[in-house]
Motif scaffolding. Sequence first.
Motif, PDB file in Angstrom:
ATOM      1  N   GLY A  36     -20.997 -35.066  17.803  1.00 34.78           N
ATOM      2  CA  GLY A  36     -19.879 -34.538  18.420  1.00 34.78           C
ATOM      3  C   GLY A  36     -19.482 -34.859  19.830  1.00 34.78           C
ATOM      4  N   LEU A  37     -18.081 -34.804  20.171  1.00 35.63           N
ATOM      5  CA  LEU A  37     -17.630 -35.703  21.262  1.00 35.63           C
ATOM      6  C   LEU A  37     -16.507 -34.716  21.794  1.00 35.63           C
ATOM      7  N   ASN A  38     -16.686 -34.590  23.125  1.00 33.57           N
ATOM      8  CA  ASN A  38     -15.853 -33.890  24.023  1.00 33.57           C
ATOM      9  C   ASN A  38     -15.070 -35.023  24.537  1.00 33.57           C
ATOM     10  N   ALA A  39     -13.951 -35.321  24.014  1.00 31.97           N
ATOM     11  CA  ALA A  39     -13.122 -36.637  24.093  1.00 31.97           C
ATOM     12  C   ALA A  39     -12.729 -36.888  25.513  1.00 31.97           C
ATOM     13  N   PRO A  40     -12.668 -38.098  25.771  1.00 33.92           N
ATOM     14  CA  PRO A  40     -12.112 -38.610  27.375  1.00 33.92           C
ATOM     15  C   PRO A  40     -10.961 -37.704  27.674  1.00 33.92           C
ATOM     16  N   HIS A  41     -11.013 -36.901  28.796  1.00 31.56           N
ATOM     17  CA  HIS A  41     -10.085 -36.165  29.593  1.00 31.56           C
ATOM     18  C   HIS A  41     -10.256 -35.998  30.825  1.00 31.56           C
ATOM     19  N   ILE A  42      -9.141 -35.503  31.406  1.00 30.36           N
ATOM     20  CA  ILE A  42      -9.202 -35.014  32.925  1.00 30.36           C
ATOM     21  C   ILE A  42      -8.912 -33.502  33.216  1.00 30.36           C
ATOM     22  N   HIS A  43      -9.326 -33.179  34.313  1.00 30.03           N
ATOM     23  CA  HIS A  43      -9.008 -31.774  34.901  1.00 30.03           C
ATOM     24  C   HIS A  43      -8.274 -32.160  36.128  1.00 30.03           C
ATOM     25  N   PRO A  44      -6.802 -31.883  36.102  1.00 25.22           N
ATOM     26  CA  PRO A  44      -6.017 -32.325  37.252  1.00 25.22           C
ATOM     27  C   PRO A  44      -6.253 -31.761  38.461  1.00 25.22           C
ATOM     28  N   ARG A  45      -7.001 -30.325  38.489  1.00 27.75           N
ATOM     29  CA  ARG A  45      -6.963 -29.606  39.384  1.00 27.75           C
ATOM     30  C   ARG A  45      -8.511 -29.050  39.678  1.00 27.75           C
ATOM     31  N   ALA A  46      -9.612 -29.979  39.167  1.00 32.48           N
ATOM     32  CA  ALA A  46     -10.748 -29.183  39.408  1.00 32.48           C
ATOM     33  C   ALA A  46     -11.815 -30.414  39.233  1.00 32.48           C
ATOM     34  N   THR A  47     -13.043 -30.361  39.955  1.00 40.12           N
ATOM     35  CA  THR A  47     -14.339 -31.022  39.801  1.00 40.12           C
ATOM     36  C   THR A  47     -15.186 -30.065  38.842  1.00 40.12           C
ATOM     37  N   GLU A  48     -15.830 -31.000  38.253  1.00 40.23           N
ATOM     38  CA  GLU A  48     -16.668 -30.054  37.020  1.00 40.23           C
ATOM     39  C   GLU A  48     -17.934 -30.417  37.232  1.00 40.23           C
ATOM     40  N   ILE A  49     -18.884 -29.377  37.100  1.00 42.52           N
ATOM     41  CA  ILE A  49     -20.467 -29.698  36.991  1.00 42.52           C
ATOM     42  C   ILE A  49     -21.023 -29.070  35.730  1.00 42.52           C
ATOM     43  N   LEU A  50     -21.647 -29.900  34.921  1.00 42.84           N
ATOM     44  CA  LEU A  50     -22.095 -29.634  33.707  1.00 42.84           C
ATOM     45  C   LEU A  50     -23.522 -29.470  33.541  1.00 42.84           C
ATOM     46  N   THR A  51     -24.200 -28.503  33.014  1.00 40.97           N
ATOM     47  CA  THR A  51     -25.638 -28.481  32.646  1.00 40.97           C
ATOM     48  C   THR A  51     -25.657 -28.251  31.131  1.00 40.97           C
ATOM     49  N   VAL A  52     -26.647 -29.217  30.695  1.00 42.76           N
ATOM     50  CA  VAL A  52     -27.248 -29.212  29.187  1.00 42.76           C
ATOM     51  C   VAL A  52     -28.044 -27.895  29.010  1.00 42.76           C
ATOM     52  N   LEU A  53     -27.733 -27.058  27.957  1.00 47.23           N
ATOM     53  CA  LEU A  53     -28.349 -25.863  27.839  1.00 47.23           C
ATOM     54  C   LEU A  53     -29.537 -26.346  26.572  1.00 47.23           C
ATOM     55  N   GLY A  95      -9.999 -34.983  38.565  1.00 46.80           N
ATOM     56  CA  GLY A  95      -8.807 -36.083  38.220  1.00 46.80           C
ATOM     57  C   GLY A  95      -9.312 -37.280  37.572  1.00 46.80           C
ATOM     58  N   LEU A  96     -10.796 -37.528  37.297  1.00 39.58           N
ATOM     59  CA  LEU A  96     -11.374 -38.832  36.744  1.00 39.58           C
ATOM     60  C   LEU A  96     -11.437 -38.557  35.333  1.00 39.58           C
ATOM     61  N   VAL A  97     -11.119 -39.670  34.358  1.00 43.21           N
ATOM     62  CA  VAL A  97     -11.196 -39.589  32.963  1.00 43.21           C
ATOM     63  C   VAL A  97     -12.969 -39.287  32.969  1.00 43.21           C
ATOM     64  N   HIS A  98     -13.302 -38.370  31.852  1.00 43.88           N
ATOM     65  CA  HIS A  98     -14.802 -38.082  31.618  1.00 43.88           C
ATOM     66  C   HIS A  98     -14.984 -37.828  30.369  1.00 43.88           C
ATOM     67  N   PHE A  99     -16.130 -37.768  29.738  1.00 46.75           N
ATOM     68  CA  PHE A  99     -16.529 -37.434  28.273  1.00 46.75           C
ATOM     69  C   PHE A  99     -17.960 -37.072  28.365  1.00 46.75           C
ATOM     70  N   GLN A 100     -18.034 -36.426  27.056  1.00 48.23           N
ATOM     71  CA  GLN A 100     -19.541 -35.983  26.628  1.00 48.23           C
ATOM     72  C   GLN A 100     -19.609 -36.199  25.268  1.00 48.23           C
ATOM     73  N   TYR A 101     -20.832 -36.869  24.743  1.00 49.96           N
ATOM     74  CA  TYR A 101     -20.913 -37.203  23.526  1.00 49.96           C
ATOM     75  C   TYR A 101     -22.628 -36.704  22.979  1.00 49.96           C
ATOM     76  N   ASN A 102     -22.551 -35.974  21.954  1.00 49.91           N
ATOM     77  CA  ASN A 102     -23.880 -35.840  21.371  1.00 49.91           C
ATOM     78  C   ASN A 102     -24.410 -36.961  20.593  1.00 49.91           C
ATOM     79  N   HIS A 103     -25.377 -37.717  21.156  1.00 56.22           N
ATOM     80  CA  HIS A 103     -25.594 -38.994  20.476  1.00 56.22           C
ATOM     81  C   HIS A 103     -26.669 -38.653  19.555  1.00 56.22           C
ATOM     82  N   GLY A 104     -27.294 -37.369  19.263  1.00 57.07           N
ATOM     83  CA  GLY A 104     -28.373 -37.215  18.690  1.00 57.07           C
ATOM     84  C   GLY A 104     -27.947 -36.353  17.243  1.00 57.07           C
ATOM     85  N   THR A 105     -29.103 -36.099  16.521  1.00 57.99           N
ATOM     86  CA  THR A 105     -28.957 -35.538  15.171  1.00 57.99           C
ATOM     87  C   THR A 105     -28.891 -33.909  15.212  1.00 57.99           C
TER      88      THR A 105
END
Length: 177
Positions: A64-81, A114-124
């Motif tokens: 699964g992919l969270n496709a390349p995107h930007i948040h024009p008004r926010a920095t994001e911090i992501l934690t994998v659960l 504001g930077l282009v970023h993505f997340q991709y589950n490369h696992g099964t």
Amino acid sequence: MAAYIAFLDLKLAKAEDFFFSGLYKLGNTTNKVRSNVTTVNVNQIPGLNTLDISIVRIDYAPYGLNAPHIHPRATEILTVLEGSVYVGFVTSNPDNKLFTKVLNKGDVFVFPQGLVHFQYNHGTMNAVALAALRSQNPGVIIIANAVFGSNPEISDDVLAKAFQVDKKIVDRIQTNF
């Protein structure tokens, strides 16, 4: 939905204006990108107005992919659960440097505003992440949707030249959006 709350007038607020239930629920990943984002911002919690914070849950099916995107008004911090997620962002012109990392359970990664970023589950296996964003309304611009799915469409001539491909390829991509 309750009106946005200005914190100078809490007399009109109620507990529900500061509450959301549902981040425990698995998101529906039966879509083209095999991911789902559950958003909790000022639209779901009116009490977030003026607080400069929101949160999302991202569910990823295998590949699964969270496709390349930007948040024009926010920095994001992501934690994998759960699971493992390949993440990255690209700096702005002229360098366009790619920063990537494979994150496992408990790992954290930051995406600058504001930077282009993505997340991709490369696992099964399924993966789940939580992300906090430094805005009560961070906005999201999914790059492919914006470029190939605009309404009205961006001219084939413009897109063909920008991506240095034939117009037929642009037409074929646009039909997916």
